[in-house]
Design a protein around this motif. Structure first.
Motif, PDB file in Angstrom:
ATOM      1  N   LEU A  17       0.841  -1.201   0.000  1.00 58.97           N
ATOM      2  CA  LEU A  17       0.000   0.000   0.000  1.00 58.97           C
ATOM      3  C   LEU A  17       0.873   1.246   0.000  1.00 58.97           C
ATOM      4  N   GLU A  18       0.603   2.147  -0.933  1.00 59.57           N
ATOM      5  CA  GLU A  18       1.395   3.368  -1.032  1.00 59.57           C
ATOM      6  C   GLU A  18       0.854   4.470  -0.126  1.00 59.57           C
ATOM      7  N   ASP A  19      -0.435   4.443   0.143  1.00 63.80           N
ATOM      8  CA  ASP A  19      -1.094   5.494   0.926  1.00 63.80           C
ATOM      9  C   ASP A  19      -0.905   5.232   2.422  1.00 63.80           C
ATOM     10  N   PRO A  20      -0.255   6.162   3.135  1.00 62.96           N
ATOM     11  CA  PRO A  20      -0.047   5.971   4.576  1.00 62.96           C
ATOM     12  C   PRO A  20      -1.356   5.799   5.349  1.00 62.96           C
ATOM     13  N   LEU A  21      -2.411   6.476   4.907  1.00 68.70           N
ATOM     14  CA  LEU A  21      -3.710   6.336   5.557  1.00 68.70           C
ATOM     15  C   LEU A  21      -4.223   4.904   5.428  1.00 68.70           C
ATOM     16  N   GLU A  22      -4.055   4.312   4.252  1.00 64.52           N
ATOM     17  CA  GLU A  22      -4.480   2.927   4.046  1.00 64.52           C
ATOM     18  C   GLU A  22      -3.662   1.978   4.921  1.00 64.52           C
ATOM     19  N   ARG A  23      -2.371   2.239   5.034  1.00 68.41           N
ATOM     20  CA  ARG A  23      -1.529   1.394   5.891  1.00 68.41           C
ATOM     21  C   ARG A  23      -1.988   1.458   7.350  1.00 68.41           C
ATOM     22  N   LYS A  44     -12.038  10.241  10.062  1.00 68.19           N
ATOM     23  CA  LYS A  44     -12.777  10.043   8.812  1.00 68.19           C
ATOM     24  C   LYS A  44     -14.150   9.474   9.133  1.00 68.19           C
ATOM     25  N   LYS A  52     -12.160   3.038   1.520  1.00 68.57           N
ATOM     26  CA  LYS A  52     -10.721   2.738   1.515  1.00 68.57           C
ATOM     27  C   LYS A  52     -10.500   1.225   1.568  1.00 68.57           C
ATOM     28  N   CYS A  55     -10.967  -0.284  -1.806  1.00 68.76           N
ATOM     29  CA  CYS A  55      -9.791  -0.031  -2.655  1.00 68.76           C
ATOM     30  C   CYS A  55      -8.633  -0.957  -2.271  1.00 68.76           C
ATOM     31  N   SER A  59      -6.833  -3.795  -4.571  1.00 67.32           N
ATOM     32  CA  SER A  59      -5.387  -3.750  -4.768  1.00 67.32           C
ATOM     33  C   SER A  59      -4.750  -5.081  -4.396  1.00 67.32           C
TER      34      SER A  59
END
Length: 70
Positions: A17-23, A44, A52, A55, A59
């Motif tokens: 995962l590139e998005d820190p929020l997703e991590r 959120k 999220k 997504c 992914s």
């Protein structure tokens, strides 16, 4: 040993995962937190957390599919 393997697998998935929020979201989820609690922690809405997660799942499905394809 199996717990170590599972933990390692989780870490590998999180690293994709590139998005820190997703991590951060996934980390909380793996810790057993509920969606409402995660939403509160992240500032959120629960709907955003669910979006999220969708997504992330897409992914990971792609990554898993590519990893097992010949």
């Amino acid at each position: 040993r199996n717990i170590e393997d599972l933990s390692s697998y989780h870490n590998e998935l999180i690293e994709t995962l590139e998005d820190p929020l997703e991590r951060e979201l996934v980390s909380h989820l793996l810790e057993g937190k509920e969606i409402a609690e995660i939403a509160y922690i992240l500032g959120k809405s629960p709907a955003t957390v669910y979006r999220k997660l969708k997504c992330i799942k897409e992914s990971w499905d792609k990554a898993t599919h590519l990893a097992i394809s010949p």
